[in-house]
Design an enzyme around this catalytic site. Structure first.
Site, PDB file in Angstrom:
ATOM      1  N   CYS A  31     -22.303 -26.167 -14.995  1.00 32.51           N
ATOM      2  CA  CYS A  31     -22.930 -24.840 -15.359  1.00 32.51           C
ATOM      3  C   CYS A  31     -23.103 -24.799 -16.955  1.00 32.51           C
ATOM      4  O   CYS A  31     -22.533 -23.895 -17.722  1.00 32.51           O
ATOM      5  CB  CYS A  31     -22.111 -23.448 -14.965  1.00 32.51           C
ATOM      6  SG  CYS A  31     -23.263 -22.347 -15.135  1.00 32.51           S
ATOM      7  N   CYS A  33     -30.505 -22.601 -13.389  1.00 27.83           N
ATOM      8  CA  CYS A  33     -29.730 -21.884 -13.947  1.00 27.83           C
ATOM      9  C   CYS A  33     -30.038 -20.639 -14.454  1.00 27.83           C
ATOM     10  O   CYS A  33     -30.973 -20.390 -15.569  1.00 27.83           O
ATOM     11  CB  CYS A  33     -29.514 -22.939 -15.310  1.00 27.83           C
ATOM     12  SG  CYS A  33     -28.257 -22.487 -16.341  1.00 27.83           S
TER      13      CYS A  33
END
Length: 441
Positions: free
Chosen positions: A188, A366
């Site tokens: 991430c 994202c």
């Protein structure tokens, strides 16, 4: 101890890199499909395949008794969600048709189609799916492990310290608030930026922003790898007075003096910052058992074809998610699309069919949180860097609706649809809305 399983499914050798030996190596148990990892990739694949093959034909090897929805940890660290909302018992999530082997894999022998567990037992497979996630290397930063979760040192990458992040933000009275991004790709990659923006907003709300220096020391060259969104993030950081320093890699925490040592990876100079609060995004890398195996590429990731997710040498091995060599961002959103491709191709193998292989296009997302009610919904191909946006709007624009989607709706899709094998990403919705989408510079 597992009983010896005498009923071994016949090994399909179509396109295998190694032929099955006349005498198979002794195993304590064997399965048609073995899935290593109980994260989103492993659960999505094992749920679908176990329903197809029936009882005890699929094994999931996963040592943890708890499954965490880790994308939620940014909200936990930012005081917008409780930690309990991010976790569920692993036993409730693994398909009842699959066998759960609650242990760690220590070795993979793809020439013999076996994996070895920490307890010494060997598990055989006809097909192997590696979804083992990423290894967080806390020890690569001197002093970090002992300092973590104490006296203003925190990280949203740890189940323990994420619960301290919001407490430390609330207790902060001013001074240097430092946020870091490692020189190696983390899972991430947007997460370190998100908590920087959330904390900066919280300092404003708490009335301490005017006596706070918000510093974002980033090990890479820019705030976000895809310029389509990165330019917006950099502009916001500048507008909000967030000092961004690039090629600055954290190498040491001196907790006694509240000092953080960074190396400038352009000129190799060291610089020490005093901190009153520091959020660390730790360096990450491939799991050791993969790096030490013949499955690994030169960097230590499972060496798979970037389109089919099949191993480049061992044709009965697949991989997805953070442990794979797929050259896209390591996010749960990427896993949604990867899982659909992998399952299509693996099912064709299991059924002995020659079909046109599904191909992964690098899709990832994202959701870039830049405030309590502010989010930029970045969707793009990690292969090309080009946007792959679902909705017929310019998703670079800050949106409270996108924040609601990411904070409340996507977690439900994750728990109810992705982990049960039904959700393989928004591709069909993106295609349906394509005629309504304009072109954005």
């Amino acid at each position: 101890m597992f009983a010896l399983r005498t009923r071994l499914a016949p090994l399909c050798t179509r396109g295998f890199a190694t032929a099955a030996s006349e005498t198979k190596p002794a195993t304590d148990k064997a399965y048609k499909v073995v899935v290593v990892g109980g994260g989103p990739g492993g659960l999505s694949v094992s749920s679908t395949i176990s329903k197809m093959l029936g009882q005890s034909q699929v094994a999931v090897i996963e040592p943890s008794s708890v499954h965490y929805y880790q994308p939620m940890w940014t909200y936990v660290g930012g005081g917008l969600k409780s930690f309990d909302e991010s976790q569920r018992p692993m036993g409730d999530l693994i398909s009842p048709q699959a066998d759960w082997i609650q242990d760690k894999v220590t070795k993979v022998n793809p020439e013999e189609n076996t994996v070895t567990l920490a307890n010494g037992q060997r598990v055989g497979y006809d097909y192997l799916v590696v979804a083992a996630g990423i290894q967080v290397n806390w020890d690569n930063i001197k002093g970090l492990k002992d300092a973590l979760g104490k006296d203003g040192v925190t990280s949203n990458y740890s189940a323990d310290s994420v619960q301290k992040t919001w407490q430390f933000i609330q207790d902060f009275k001013g001074g240097n608030a430092i946020f870091t991004f490692p020189a190696t790709p983390p899972k991430c990659p947007g997460a370190p930026t998100k908590i920087t923006f959330l904390a900066e907003e919280a300092f404003r709300d708490l009335g301490v922003r005017d006596k706070t220096q918000v510093i974002y020391n980033h090990g890479g060259a820019k705030i976000f790898g895809v310029d389509h969104y990165g330019k917006i993030l950099q502009r916001l950081a500048d507008e909000r007075g967030i000092q961004t320093n690039y090629f600055h890699e954290l190498i040491e925490i001196n907790a006694g003096n509240k000092e953080a040592v960074f190396r400038n990876n352009q000129n190799k100079e060291l610089k020490t910052y005093n901190y009153d609060f520091i959020h660390v995004a730790p360096p990450c890398g491939p799991p050791a058992f993969i790096k030490e195996s013949n499955l690994a590429d030169a960097a230590g990731w499972v060496d798979v074809d970037k389109e089919t997710t099949r191993h480049n040498k061992f044709k009965n091995v697949y991989a997805l998610g953070d442990c794979s060599s797929l050259p896209t961002s390591k996010t749960a959103a990427a896993i949604t699309a990867e899982s659909g491709v992998l399952k299509h191709n693996l099912i064709a193998d299991l059924e002995g069919k020659t079909v046109e292989p599904a191909k992964y296009d690098g899709y990832t997302s994202c959701p870039l949180i830049v405030g309590k009610k502010q989010l930029i919904l970045a969707e793009f191909s990690g292969y090309t860097g080009k946007p792959m946006e679902t909705f017929p709007v310019d998703q670079r624009n800050i949106s409270s609706l996108a924040q609601l989607l990411n904070k409340e709706i996507i977690p439900e899709i994750y728990w109810r649809e992705l982990l049960t094998g039904r959700w393989t990403g928004p591709g069909k919705y993106r295609e349906a809305m394509s005629s309504f989408r304009g072109k954005y510079d």
